[in-house]
Design an enzyme around this catalytic site. Structure first.
Site, PDB file in Angstrom:
ATOM      1  N   GLY A 148      14.818  86.017  97.426  1.00  0.00           N
ATOM      2  CA  GLY A 148      13.455  86.550  97.466  1.00  0.00           C
ATOM      3  C   GLY A 148      12.940  86.795  96.064  1.00  0.00           C
ATOM      4  O   GLY A 148      11.794  86.491  95.748  1.00  0.00           O
ATOM      5  N   HIS A 149      13.781  87.358  95.222  1.00  0.00           N
ATOM      6  CA  HIS A 149      13.457  87.507  93.800  1.00  0.00           C
ATOM      7  C   HIS A 149      14.347  86.560  93.016  1.00  0.00           C
ATOM      8  O   HIS A 149      15.513  86.855  92.783  1.00  0.00           O
ATOM      9  CB  HIS A 149      13.676  88.941  93.329  1.00  0.00           C
ATOM     10  CG  HIS A 149      13.060  89.229  91.987  1.00  0.00           C
ATOM     11  ND1 HIS A 149      13.157  88.371  90.915  1.00  0.00           N
ATOM     12  CD2 HIS A 149      12.316  90.278  91.549  1.00  0.00           C
ATOM     13  CE1 HIS A 149      12.517  88.881  89.875  1.00  0.00           C
ATOM     14  NE2 HIS A 149      11.990  90.033  90.242  1.00  0.00           N
ATOM     15  N   GLU A 197       1.930  92.777  91.650  1.00  0.00           N
ATOM     16  CA  GLU A 197       2.370  92.499  90.265  1.00  0.00           C
ATOM     17  C   GLU A 197       2.258  91.001  90.008  1.00  0.00           C
ATOM     18  O   GLU A 197       3.206  90.362  89.532  1.00  0.00           O
ATOM     19  CB  GLU A 197       3.820  92.966  90.074  1.00  0.00           C
ATOM     20  CG  GLU A 197       4.056  94.409  90.519  1.00  0.00           C
ATOM     21  CD  GLU A 197       5.464  94.913  90.249  1.00  0.00           C
ATOM     22  OE1 GLU A 197       6.421  94.203  90.568  1.00  0.00           O
ATOM     23  OE2 GLU A 197       5.600  96.026  89.692  1.00  0.00           O
ATOM     24  N   CYS A 240      12.890  98.155  85.325  1.00  0.00           N
ATOM     25  CA  CYS A 240      13.306  96.795  84.967  1.00  0.00           C
ATOM     26  C   CYS A 240      12.982  96.450  83.520  1.00  0.00           C
ATOM     27  O   CYS A 240      13.725  95.724  82.867  1.00  0.00           O
ATOM     28  CB  CYS A 240      12.659  95.782  85.903  1.00  0.00           C
ATOM     29  SG  CYS A 240      10.883  95.983  86.087  1.00  0.00           S
ATOM     30  N   CYS A 241      11.845  96.940  83.022  1.00  0.00           N
ATOM     31  CA  CYS A 241      11.375  96.467  81.717  1.00  0.00           C
ATOM     32  C   CYS A 241      12.181  96.967  80.517  1.00  0.00           C
ATOM     33  O   CYS A 241      12.532  96.158  79.650  1.00  0.00           O
ATOM     34  CB  CYS A 241       9.897  96.800  81.529  1.00  0.00           C
ATOM     35  SG  CYS A 241       8.825  96.025  82.765  1.00  0.00           S
TER      36      CYS A 241
END
Lengths: 641, 641
Positions: free
Chosen positions: B189-190, B317, B413-414
């Site tokens: 999915g990702h 996003e 995440c970033c």
């Protein structure tokens, strides 16, 4: 200086732009919408609104009706109410037995759907009678009742028929019992019944209705928040209920007298403020009126589009924050601008200041009219100031911003709202009190005052700037005519003699007191020079851009006239020039031209090469006529080069 | 002409901007983030990431761990993975026993959380082992595994330690069983594991991993849509699952070879395209490479900000549609620009064209670096091009657009992604194949080639435009150096002699073939004249506006330098002027000035009065340094007057 709007039937629009619009509503819009409400037009968004009421009536008569036979929104009844109200106003213009029969049949059906105790709402009657009055936040029972009260008052005032008035008085009595005695902390999730109860009070003289309206205004937003508590306790939702309740959405974060900013769902907001302004007026509540003035300023000084559109985002159909006025992802719902007109008119009734009428006019001639196709058969819900096909209606952020008008909506609040606004225009155009008759807006036709005179107006407004009123009858009284703020040089004459406007003008109105005689004339000539308009530097979306306004009309550039609009720039310092009236164009308009240029596009996204520009005269049309010639680019604000 | 990026440890950044950034990551960012992952910094957003892994390990050892002891996102493990990967790269710069010990302990813990069959994921192990592999669409098991595979490869390449590589090989074997044998229609999915499997294949030589990566690429988007079917059948959701599944969001609407537009979640998109480009390269799949080229064009020619930011909206996003590039409601996630660098570098490895490196550089020096505060302690997730405090972060449409960097995020995440990008910069700066050594980006330090020579670079980039390479060793070979597209006049010398760039340049690279000798120099002088940049007329948000770029750096105006930015205009025809390097300002920058003016605001929203302007020199700073001096207005694109 307080005043009352005139009854709709006191004005007859027999000529001019408004007369033509009202004729369109009578002859095209109302029959078309009636057919839609009866599901008689195949291939478009289903309404089922009248069938829902029929199902409710049949269920009350004992027929086995399944809950899922109801179709549509929780507030589907209100579409019928607005249609009846519009039809009532249309009947003020002259007899129409077929229309009146349709209304009477609908009223009869609606009456048959009323419960013994006065409760009436097809959604709950058909779907879930056990849940009545349990979701005041979202379930719109009070909203639907309010709209039907407005319809009842309108139909009674025009036709003298009491049936719907009696039904809605009984409904109001039921609501009184529920909210003045049982559930006294609750107030409408979607305001509307407040302003409707005030109208019902005026029509019936029953003081309970005014008391109830004031109660709803007073308890709103008291701590602890009623809606939060209700949601915690009720265990069911109309909408997907996973999101946290946003009290701003329903203007319930604070008691109304402490509210300073216009927030939340824009239609709810202005319907509420209208009710507040009415209660303030009729109860001499200065604190409440002061709150209304603050909210008026919040909207008109910081949160309103040049078109009179309000609500900057589809997320909650809502106001956002000061100066956040994007042109492309705007909401500017048609209903919200109609509600802004309600609020403006009610403020005018509190105090006659031209700024209220200026905004009312701005909203009407731009956003409200843009809400309907010129042929009356398609409608905008959202009224953008910038449209790029391929982005508008397509990008997830622009999905509500359609580049062309649909025929109908699943949530069809706007189309019948336009119909009732257009057909009741007279009561927005004029007000009256003991001393003065007020001309708030310009509309061709004849208006009867309470002072023994009538005025017949001939006007080429909004495309021209003259409005000449011929008096019939005799009376020594004051006629006050609004001098619009946009008219830089206005000329007012009485029987041809120029009036010194400086001497007689106060707060945007020229007051002429005299012994009016049969045949007297009052004539206003407004300055229709088109102007370039600049936005506050605080509005990021309009930085470096201008738009053009002529009279009350905001103009826009469409692709069909200019080729792609996105590379178009207005020349710095250019003066817009009005062309001659074009009777065949877009129902009759005065186009405006302005010198400009078009940027030759580069084939990269970004470049350090100075782009080339070619000179180009830009042709502009009134905003309300946009999207009548197919899908194309449109822009109100153009960058300057 | 294919190539390989160089191993991280082949480059040592001992001077200049990159060296300073890597030192910051080593000395500040990594210890800070390690403390956060261990919940050792009170008062900021809780991570719990390492504790989750500990809980999973304890549960496998038989301890009674409650499902709700897990805290955080379904992909919380990936924060640990990215931190390990960044730490590995940092260790390439020199020994750091304390850091290495922290990594080793974390790896040991992680290994203890691995199941017998190789499955490893703390969310499912702690919360819901019965649901493993049942929600491939949303549950991020493959995403987390992919990130840990990258960490494993990085740590192995730098330290030679195999423990994590073995853990992740076992995990990859488990994934192979699951998706090549049992659930063969599923794909991530990702996306992430595709590119990670290719790295694991390179590190281990195990062909199964390449085969699995290719399989995931090949089955993606085949009809009927796997995710739609899975959702129908699975009966549980990670996220609120009421919305209809949007297959664009996961780039699964079509098989990847048929995809033409970059759509959906921007990070997923570029991670996927990176995997596709890698598979295309290693399987000589021209159709797949052609799809990658189309997607590259879709991003860089139609859907990318001047800052190298991608993703126009917080709603998903995501990418929206062509030319929809709002500056204020932008998303431009830091991770998405990092992913764009991955994709760019992988395209470079397929074919050495300067445009790939140009975009890689644009993304790095603007959006990626802006993602981190200059002191390495606060991070942006969203990187807007226009910020107005009071609107940004406040209006519902702007709620993701924060005006200052937070310390940490619930979805974090970033921050570790920036850390691993900065510390692995060398492998983005250089590539190599049998014939040629490529200089893709400029970074001070020493790089070891496979050809028997090393190059030591001294550079003042990005603030200056010189990069001088001194050769050590001897070899007859080709060195290709990128000549950036933004440098209008470039000067290349070999041992002081000017090279005829026209003769040696192809696709943005100058190829110098010669017998390199000890002490030879290759020096590039780039044109650092600041330029005004114009956007395509198709980008509505930039109509009538310009921005300034100098070298690779996009500039912006901040309120702290200029007063409120919203009334600022650049003077038509003005040329920006670079000031002297200011070592004490914002970590050392070259500010740029440009003639402009400020619009004096009116006190109404709209006015026909021509606004007054006062002359004003506008001071601009590199975009990556914005929001380091408190909350204030910022704008990249300024209107022209």
């Amino acid at each position: 200086m307080k005043s009352e709007r005139i009854p709709v039937k006191s004005f007859s629009a027999d000529n001019g732009f408004i007369g033509k619009m009202q004729k369109l509503v009578r002859e095209e819009v109302l029959p078309y919408q009636y057919n839609i409400l009866n599901d008689a037009i195949p291939g478009i968004e289903k309404s089922h609104a009248i069938e829902n009421i029929r199902l409710a009536a049949e269920k009350l008569r004992g027929k086995d009706v399944k809950p899922d036979e109801f179709y549509g929104m929780v507030f589907q009844d209100s579409d019928v109410a607005k249609w009846i109200e519009a039809a009532a106003y249309a009947l003020a213009a002259g007899e129409d037995p077929e229309l009146e029969k349709a209304v009477d049949e609908t009223i009869q059906l609606y009456g048959a759907s009323q419960h013994e105790d006065g409760y009436v709402d097809s959604y709950f009657t058909v779907k879930c009678p056990d849940k009545m009055w349990t979701n005041i936040c979202d379930a719109h029972e009070l909203y639907c009742a309010g709209h039907m009260m407005e319809a009842a008052v309108a139909y009674y005032e025009v036709t003298g028929k009491r049936e719907l008035l009696d039904i809605m008085s009984k409904s109001a009595d039921c609501i009184y019992e529920q909210f003045m005695k049982k559930n006294t902390r609750a107030y409408p999730g979607h305001p509307e019944v407040e302003l409707a109860l005030m109208r019902l009070w005026r029509a019936t003289g029953n003081e309970k209705y005014k008391e109830l309206a004031k109660h709803f205004v007073d308890v709103r937003g008291q701590a602890p928040n009623y809606f939060v508590e209700e949601k915690k306790n009720r265990g069911w939702n109309v909408w997907d209920g996973t999101e946290e309740l946003n009290t701003d959405y329903t203007q319930s974060t604070l008691p109304v007298r402490e509210q300073k900013d216009a927030v939340g769902h824009a239609v709810r907001a202005v319907y509420l403020y209208t009710g507040m302004a009415d209660v303030a007026k009729e109860t001499q509540d200065e604190t409440l009126l002061a709150a209304c003035r603050n909210l008026w300023e919040s909207i008109t000084k910081r949160r309103m589009y040049i078109t009179g559109g309000i609500g900057s985002t589809f997320m909650g159909e809502a106001f956002t924050v000061d100066y956040d006025l994007p042109n492309d992802t705007v909401y500017a719902e048609t209903c919200a601008s109609i509600g802004l007109m309600f609020f403006a008119k009610k403020m005018l009734e509190n105090e006659h200041r031209g700024e209220y009428a200026d905004v009312m006019e701005r909203a009407f001639y731009n956003t409200v009219l843009a809400g309907m196709q010129l042929d009356g058969k398609r409608f905008f819900y959202v009224n953008p100031l910038e449209v790029v096909p391929g982005i508008s209606g397509k990008a997830v952020t622009h999905r509500a911003v359609l580049p062309t008008r649909p025929q109908w909506y699943a949530c069809a609040c706007c189309p019948p709202n336009v119909a009732r606004m257009v057909s009741s225009f007279g009561s927005y155009a004029y007000s009256e009190n003991e001393d003065t008759f007020f001309i708030d807006l310009y509309a061709g036709g004849t208006v009867k005052t309470e002072k023994g005179i009538t005025l017949t107006c001939e006007t080429d407004f909004p495309h021209g700037g003259t409005a000449k009123y011929t008096i019939k009858g005799e009376a020594e009284t004051t006629v006050a005519i609004r001098i619009p703020a946009w008219s830089e040089k206005s000329l007012l004459t009485v029987n041809g003699e120029v009036v010194d406007l400086n001497a007689v003008t106060k707060d945007g109105y020229a007051y002429i007191t005299r012994a009016w005689k049969d045949g007297d004339t009052l004539a206003l000539t407004m300055d229709m020079t088109p102007h370039v308009v600049y936005a506050s530097a605080k509005i990021a979306a309009d930085s470096g851009k201008v738009c053009v306004q002529r009279g009350a009309l905001v103009y826009c550039a469409e692709e069909v006239d200019n080729g792609k609009v996105l590379p178009l720039y207005v020349k710095a310092g250019a003066e817009p020039k009005a062309l001659d009236f074009e009777p065949e164009t877009l129902g009759g308009i005065v186009p405006v031209e302005i010198a400009g240029c078009a940027q030759q596009d580069i084939d990269t996204l970004y470049s350090t090469k100075v782009p080339k520009f070619v000179e180009k005269t830009i042709r502009l049309i009134p905003y309300y006529t946009w999207a009548n010639r197919g899908e194309n680019q449109m822009r109100v604000w153009l960058p300057v080069k």
